[in-house]
Design a protein around this motif. Structure first.
Motif, mmCIF file in Angstrom:
data_model
loop_
_atom_site.group_PDB
_atom_site.id
_atom_site.type_symbol
_atom_site.label_atom_id
_atom_site.label_comp_id
_atom_site.label_asym_id
_atom_site.label_seq_id
_atom_site.Cartn_x
_atom_site.Cartn_y
_atom_site.Cartn_z
ATOM 1 N N CYS A 125 46.908 -67.119 73.863
ATOM 2 C CA CYS A 125 46.196 -66.771 75.098
ATOM 3 C C CYS A 125 46.458 -67.839 76.149
ATOM 4 O O CYS A 125 46.735 -68.989 75.828
ATOM 5 C CB CYS A 125 44.693 -66.704 74.836
ATOM 6 S SG CYS A 125 44.211 -65.500 73.599
ATOM 7 N N ILE A 149 40.551 -64.275 76.739
ATOM 8 C CA ILE A 149 41.018 -62.919 77.066
ATOM 9 C C ILE A 149 40.221 -62.337 78.220
ATOM 10 O O ILE A 149 40.783 -61.685 79.111
ATOM 11 C CB ILE A 149 40.959 -62.012 75.810
ATOM 12 C CG1 ILE A 149 42.078 -62.407 74.844
ATOM 13 C CG2 ILE A 149 41.065 -60.534 76.194
ATOM 14 C CD1 ILE A 149 41.980 -61.746 73.474
ATOM 15 N N ASN A 199 43.651 -61.456 80.660
ATOM 16 C CA ASN A 199 43.977 -60.598 79.515
ATOM 17 C C ASN A 199 45.463 -60.580 79.150
ATOM 18 O O ASN A 199 45.853 -59.885 78.228
ATOM 19 C CB ASN A 199 43.465 -59.180 79.742
ATOM 20 C CG ASN A 199 44.285 -58.397 80.749
ATOM 21 O OD1 ASN A 199 44.908 -58.958 81.643
ATOM 22 N ND2 ASN A 199 44.270 -57.088 80.613
ATOM 23 N N GLU A 229 48.913 -56.889 77.413
ATOM 24 C CA GLU A 229 47.593 -57.041 78.022
ATOM 25 C C GLU A 229 46.546 -56.585 77.024
ATOM 26 O O GLU A 229 46.696 -55.526 76.402
ATOM 27 C CB GLU A 229 47.506 -56.217 79.308
ATOM 28 C CG GLU A 229 48.432 -56.737 80.384
ATOM 29 C CD GLU A 229 48.455 -55.862 81.624
ATOM 30 O OE1 GLU A 229 48.041 -54.686 81.562
ATOM 31 O OE2 GLU A 229 48.896 -56.368 82.667
ATOM 32 N N TYR A 255 42.746 -55.405 75.877
ATOM 33 C CA TYR A 255 41.615 -54.619 76.374
ATOM 34 C C TYR A 255 40.609 -54.433 75.247
ATOM 35 O O TYR A 255 40.992 -54.196 74.100
ATOM 36 C CB TYR A 255 42.077 -53.242 76.856
ATOM 37 C CG TYR A 255 43.095 -53.305 77.957
ATOM 38 C CD1 TYR A 255 42.701 -53.468 79.276
ATOM 39 C CD2 TYR A 255 44.454 -53.230 77.676
ATOM 40 C CE1 TYR A 255 43.649 -53.539 80.301
ATOM 41 C CE2 TYR A 255 45.395 -53.294 78.683
ATOM 42 C CZ TYR A 255 44.983 -53.448 79.991
ATOM 43 O OH TYR A 255 45.918 -53.521 80.994
#
Length: 163
Positions: free
Chosen positions: A35, A68, A72, A107, A109
């Motif tokens: 990340c 995140i 993200n 990405e 979610y």
């Protein structure tokens, strides 16, 4: 199909076919998730894949989720180790490693749909050679899950000396 990451130096080891890349991902025992952060942050995690998304379950709070939610965009690394082989007997530099790997960007979610969560958990069970098992709705609701939509990936492999 995801875009391809930058061209690699050793293109004789490059894997470009989408199905081959997904096969390497599916064979990987875990994924390393990196990340964006002021300090380097990467963590190995269990995962499943459905289509071009990687699903990861986790606790409801923690450092990776904080990162995140802040940004993200993530990096994924999948590696399969196949052992050593000798291509030039008698010298240390004559040894090499069999491996296959995929690097991907994507990405992340949050997954809130309970049906999607259950499909991802069932895929994890199958990945670990288990039969599908019932998952209590309370457990699904309690567990956090996020998915990473793969945007770009590249692969590399060294299958070993065919001799």
């Amino acid at each position: 199909m995801a875009a391809v990451l930058k061209v690699m130096h050793r293109n004789d080891k490059e894997v470009t076919a989408n199905e081959a890349l997904l096969g390497i991902i599916d064979a990987s025992p875990y994924v390393v998730l990196a990340c964006r952060s002021e300090e380097p942050y990467a963590v190995p995690l269990d995962f499943s894949r459905l289509d071009d998304c990687i699903y990861i379950h986790c606790a409801r709070e923690g450092h990776k989720l904080d990162l995140i939610f802040k940004d993200n965009r993530v990096f994924l690394l999948f590696v399969n180790y196949g052992g050593l082989f000798c291509h030039t007997p008698g010298v240390a530099c004559g040894l090499s490693t069999r491996f296959s790997s995929v690097m991907a960007t994507g990405e992340a979610y949050l997954v809130e749909d309970l049906g999607e969560k259950e499909k991802a958990f069932q895929a994890m069970l199958v990945k670990h050679k288990s039969e599908p098992l019932p998952i209590p709705p309370k457990a699904l609701d309690k567990t956090f899950m996020f998915k990473v939509k793969i945007l770009a990936m590249s692969g590399k492999q060294n299958p070993g000396n065919p001799k």
